[in-house]
Scaffold this motif. Structure first.
Motif, PDB file in Angstrom:
ATOM      1  N   GLY A 164     -85.666  26.113 -45.372  1.00 59.19           N
ATOM      2  CA  GLY A 164     -85.095  25.128 -44.723  1.00 59.19           C
ATOM      3  C   GLY A 164     -83.969  25.471 -43.587  1.00 59.19           C
ATOM      4  O   GLY A 164     -84.208  26.448 -42.852  1.00 59.19           O
ATOM      5  N   SER A 205     -90.675  18.779 -53.831  1.00 56.64           N
ATOM      6  CA  SER A 205     -89.805  19.815 -54.559  1.00 56.64           C
ATOM      7  C   SER A 205     -90.362  20.418 -55.788  1.00 56.64           C
ATOM      8  O   SER A 205     -91.299  19.838 -56.333  1.00 56.64           O
ATOM      9  CB  SER A 205     -88.383  19.208 -55.002  1.00 56.64           C
ATOM     10  N   ALA A 211     -80.950  10.646 -46.120  1.00 54.30           N
ATOM     11  CA  ALA A 211     -80.731  12.112 -46.359  1.00 54.30           C
ATOM     12  C   ALA A 211     -79.594  12.013 -47.129  1.00 54.30           C
ATOM     13  O   ALA A 211     -79.479  11.184 -48.289  1.00 54.30           O
ATOM     14  CB  ALA A 211     -80.713  12.728 -45.024  1.00 54.30           C
ATOM     15  N   ASN A 244     -79.040   6.955 -49.922  1.00 54.29           N
ATOM     16  CA  ASN A 244     -79.955   7.593 -50.611  1.00 54.29           C
ATOM     17  C   ASN A 244     -80.491   7.314 -52.219  1.00 54.29           C
ATOM     18  O   ASN A 244     -81.166   8.038 -52.855  1.00 54.29           O
ATOM     19  CB  ASN A 244     -79.697   9.211 -50.518  1.00 54.29           C
ATOM     20  N   THR A 300     -84.148  14.571 -42.778  1.00 57.14           N
ATOM     21  CA  THR A 300     -83.394  15.353 -41.607  1.00 57.14           C
ATOM     22  C   THR A 300     -83.508  16.519 -41.925  1.00 57.14           C
ATOM     23  O   THR A 300     -83.451  17.602 -40.772  1.00 57.14           O
ATOM     24  CB  THR A 300     -81.886  15.274 -41.597  1.00 57.14           C
ATOM     25  N   LEU A 327     -86.596  17.120 -50.698  1.00 56.99           N
ATOM     26  CA  LEU A 327     -85.289  17.353 -51.199  1.00 56.99           C
ATOM     27  C   LEU A 327     -85.273  18.757 -51.991  1.00 56.99           C
ATOM     28  O   LEU A 327     -86.187  19.052 -52.565  1.00 56.99           O
ATOM     29  CB  LEU A 327     -84.606  16.100 -52.354  1.00 56.99           C
ATOM     30  N   ALA A 379     -84.380  20.963 -55.126  1.00 56.35           N
ATOM     31  CA  ALA A 379     -84.919  20.390 -56.580  1.00 56.35           C
ATOM     32  C   ALA A 379     -83.782  20.089 -57.442  1.00 56.35           C
ATOM     33  O   ALA A 379     -83.915  18.932 -58.056  1.00 56.35           O
ATOM     34  CB  ALA A 379     -85.504  21.944 -57.138  1.00 56.35           C
TER      35      ALA A 379
HETATM   36  P1  NAP Z   1     -83.572  21.607 -45.743  1.00 58.18           P
HETATM   37  O1  NAP Z   1     -84.206  21.933 -44.517  1.00 58.18           O
HETATM   38  O2  NAP Z   1     -82.547  22.091 -46.146  1.00 58.18           O
HETATM   39  O3  NAP Z   1     -83.473  19.886 -45.802  1.00 58.18           O
HETATM   40  C1  NAP Z   1     -82.730  19.259 -47.089  1.00 58.18           C
HETATM   41  C2  NAP Z   1     -82.767  17.765 -46.818  1.00 58.18           C
HETATM   42  O4  NAP Z   1     -82.047  17.039 -48.016  1.00 58.18           O
HETATM   43  C3  NAP Z   1     -82.052  17.198 -45.660  1.00 58.18           C
HETATM   44  O5  NAP Z   1     -82.785  16.125 -45.047  1.00 58.18           O
HETATM   45  C4  NAP Z   1     -80.798  16.689 -46.373  1.00 58.18           C
HETATM   46  O6  NAP Z   1     -79.819  15.809 -45.697  1.00 58.18           O
HETATM   47  C5  NAP Z   1     -81.223  16.399 -47.448  1.00 58.18           C
HETATM   48  N1  NAP Z   1     -80.030  16.137 -48.734  1.00 58.18           N
HETATM   49  C6  NAP Z   1     -79.347  17.128 -49.046  1.00 58.18           C
HETATM   50  N2  NAP Z   1     -78.229  16.538 -49.884  1.00 58.18           N
HETATM   51  C7  NAP Z   1     -78.975  15.478 -50.420  1.00 58.18           C
HETATM   52  C8  NAP Z   1     -78.566  14.304 -51.119  1.00 58.18           C
HETATM   53  N3  NAP Z   1     -77.523  14.578 -52.048  1.00 58.18           N
HETATM   54  N4  NAP Z   1     -79.459  13.267 -51.374  1.00 58.18           N
HETATM   55  C9  NAP Z   1     -80.069  13.015 -50.370  1.00 58.18           C
HETATM   56  N5  NAP Z   1     -80.663  13.850 -49.308  1.00 58.18           N
HETATM   57  C10 NAP Z   1     -80.092  15.104 -49.431  1.00 58.18           C
HETATM   58  O7  NAP Z   1     -84.586  21.812 -46.685  1.00 58.18           O
HETATM   59  P2  NAP Z   1     -86.425  21.757 -46.553  1.00 58.18           P
HETATM   60  O8  NAP Z   1     -86.968  23.164 -45.959  1.00 58.18           O
HETATM   61  O9  NAP Z   1     -86.655  20.636 -45.814  1.00 58.18           O
HETATM   62  O10 NAP Z   1     -87.006  21.595 -48.089  1.00 58.18           O
HETATM   63  C11 NAP Z   1     -86.882  20.471 -48.873  1.00 58.18           C
HETATM   64  C12 NAP Z   1     -87.884  20.537 -50.167  1.00 58.18           C
HETATM   65  O11 NAP Z   1     -89.143  20.867 -49.791  1.00 58.18           O
HETATM   66  C13 NAP Z   1     -87.023  21.689 -51.003  1.00 58.18           C
HETATM   67  O12 NAP Z   1     -87.377  21.346 -52.479  1.00 58.18           O
HETATM   68  C14 NAP Z   1     -87.954  22.759 -50.707  1.00 58.18           C
HETATM   69  O13 NAP Z   1     -88.007  23.801 -51.707  1.00 58.18           O
HETATM   70  C15 NAP Z   1     -89.312  21.991 -50.440  1.00 58.18           C
HETATM   71  N6  NAP Z   1     -90.343  22.792 -49.708  1.00 58.18           N
HETATM   72  C16 NAP Z   1     -89.956  23.360 -48.583  1.00 58.18           C
HETATM   73  C17 NAP Z   1     -90.962  24.124 -47.684  1.00 58.18           C
HETATM   74  C18 NAP Z   1     -90.449  24.537 -46.328  1.00 58.18           C
HETATM   75  O14 NAP Z   1     -91.336  25.457 -45.842  1.00 58.18           O
HETATM   76  N7  NAP Z   1     -89.274  24.548 -45.754  1.00 58.18           N
HETATM   77  C19 NAP Z   1     -92.192  24.224 -48.096  1.00 58.18           C
HETATM   78  C20 NAP Z   1     -92.535  23.559 -49.549  1.00 58.18           C
HETATM   79  C21 NAP Z   1     -91.655  23.012 -50.035  1.00 58.18           C
HETATM   80  P3  NAP Z   1     -78.734  16.210 -44.726  1.00 58.18           P
HETATM   81  O15 NAP Z   1     -79.233  16.574 -43.304  1.00 58.18           O
HETATM   82  O16 NAP Z   1     -77.859  15.011 -44.565  1.00 58.18           O
HETATM   83  O17 NAP Z   1     -77.861  17.258 -45.269  1.00 58.18           O
END
Ligand code: NAP
Length: 376
Positions: A185, A109, A36, A69, A12, A86, A88
């Motif tokens: 995010g 991550s 998620a 999850n 999500t 996720l 980190a």
């Molecule tokens: P985000 O928008 O905050 O999304 C986080 C996701 O993790 C959501 O689907 C959330 O679900 C889920 N989540 C939260 N707590 C959880 C749990 N306990 N168990 C399982 N799922 C859980 O973050 P994002 O930008 O997509 O980034 C995700 C990862 O990719 C991070 O490690 C980030 O550093 C890395 N990353 C991001 C980018 C970027 O450009 N955004 C680029 C490279 C790497 P809910 O909706 O249910 O809360």
């Protein structure tokens, strides 16, 4: 290529949404499982997700139910390939559990990027590093493993660095990033903090960029990694751009290079279409991973972000540097080449290399949580 079922953990979030968009019509992969946080478990995807992309949620995905999850708790068949998006801290707990269960975890991550037995891979740069996944303990027990793609600023930077390292060697470089808000995010940075503003700090980002570049440009003997000698100094800033990380780079090379030689190194950089890996035809691989924009005002996020379907780094403004040798500006799409697209390209090369052939391992228990057991 045989079509394979895949799951998305963190489906999500900003990266999870990009996975869904990019995989919707993928010729090799079929999304059959989504999860998620506990807040989302049991809801339909459409109800759980604050969708932020400019294409609609694919209809069949909108109606899918988010699973718990953990691998043991899934009420539907768990696919063997899991794309993970996720934070980190959560990844550090969950990703090894999926690998122990027998899944190939393709992670975004930073949790395991620098682990000594985890490949950190850009297929055009260091596909040979994938050999090291065979040394992971879970690979030997259940067949599962973890492979990672780099930090979103590191990947855009390393694509143009790789052909320079190969031809001239890199002694050191200085990089200043201007990173988009989608990189934080959702909901990410508060609008009052970023509108009309620049934030000169992104937690742990400079450290990640500096250490990941060395691992990516380094070598492997199939068992361990040796980092490249290039020294990197990074300044990372958050700016009020939605998508696309821009980076200003000054570089000192080990051997002298002319402007024409550097441009030729970039335009000739087609490692997935050249000798060695020729014939792989990875669906997400851009024809030109590095594109040079000659106009003096480019690259710009609004104009150049989607080159190579968001998978190419656009470079411009190559000019002499009075401190080092050369300087240039680059742009890369942080949620496509910097995240979901990078992980999908890693999955494509893993498929071609036979790393999704799990016939030697026990099948995953199908369906019911109550009966699920970790494969021996
Ligand atoms: P985000 O928008 O905050 O999304 C986080 C996701 O993790 C959501 O689907 C959330 O679900 C889920 N989540 C939260 N707590 C959880 C749990 N306990 N168990 C399982 N799922 C859980 O973050 P994002 O930008 O997509 O980034 C995700 C990862 O990719 C991070 O490690 C980030 O550093 C890395 N990353 C991001 C980018 C970027 O450009 N955004 C680029 C490279 C790497 P809910 O909706 O249910 O809360």
């Amino acid at each position: 290529m045989e079509r394979r079922n895949v799951g998305i953990l963190g489906a999500t979030g900003m990266v999870g949404q990009r996975f869904i968009q990019l995989l919707a019509n993928h010729p090799w992969f079929n999304i059959t499982w989504l999860a998620a946080s506990d807040r989302s478990s049991g809801k339909t995807y459409a109800d759980a997700c604050a969708w932020k992309l400019d294409t609609p949620i694919p209809a069949h995905i909108a109606q899918m139910t988010l699973q718990p999850n953990t691998p043991e708790a899934s009420s539907t068949e768990l696919p063997r390939i899991i794309f993970a998006a996720l934070d980190a801290d959560i990844a550090r707990d969950l990703e090894p559990r999926f690998a122990a269960f027998g899944c190939a975890v393709i992670s975004n991550s930073s949790a395991f990027r620098m682990a000594p037995d985890v490949p950190l891979v850009i297929p055009e740069v260091n596909a040979d590093h994938l050999a090291v996944l065979e040394t992971q303990a879970t690979r030997k027990s259940s067949g599962g493993y973890i492979v990672t793609n780099p930090n979103c600023s590191a990947i855009g930077l390393v694509l143009p660095l790789a052909p320079l390292e190969a031809r001239f060697g890199i002694e050191k470089l200085f990089v200043t990033t201007m990173q988009a808000v989608s990189g934080a995010g959702y909901p990410g940075v508060a609008s009052l903090d970023i509108l009309g503003n620049v934030v000169p700090y992104i937690k742990n980002e400079e450290e990640k960029l500096e250490e990941e570049v060395a691992k990516l440009l380094g070598t492997t003997n199939g068992q361990t990694f040796t980092p490249a000698a290039a020294k990197v100094s990074a300044h990372c800033n958050r700016v009020a751009v939605i998508d696309g990380h821009t980076e200003c780079v000054s570089i000192k090379l080990r051997k002298p290079a002319t402007r024409e030689q550097i441009l030729e190194a970039w335009s000739g950089f087609q490692p997935l279409h050249g000798k060695g890996l020729d014939g792989l035809h990875l669906p997400s691989a851009p024809l030109f991973p590095v594109e040079y924009a000659p106009e003096p005002t480019r690259p710009q996020p609004r104009l150049d972000l989607m080159r190579g379907n968001g998978m190419s780094t656009t470079v411009g403004r190559l000019r002499p540097c009075s401190l080092f040798d050369w300087k240039f500006t680059l742009l890369s799409h942080n949620t496509i080449r910097g995240a979901a697209g990078a992980a999908i390209l890693n999955a494509e090369i893993l498929a071609v290399l036979g790393k999704f052939d799990f016939r030697a391992y026990r099948p995953l228990p199908s369906g019911n949580a109550a009966n699920a057991q970790v494969p021996a």
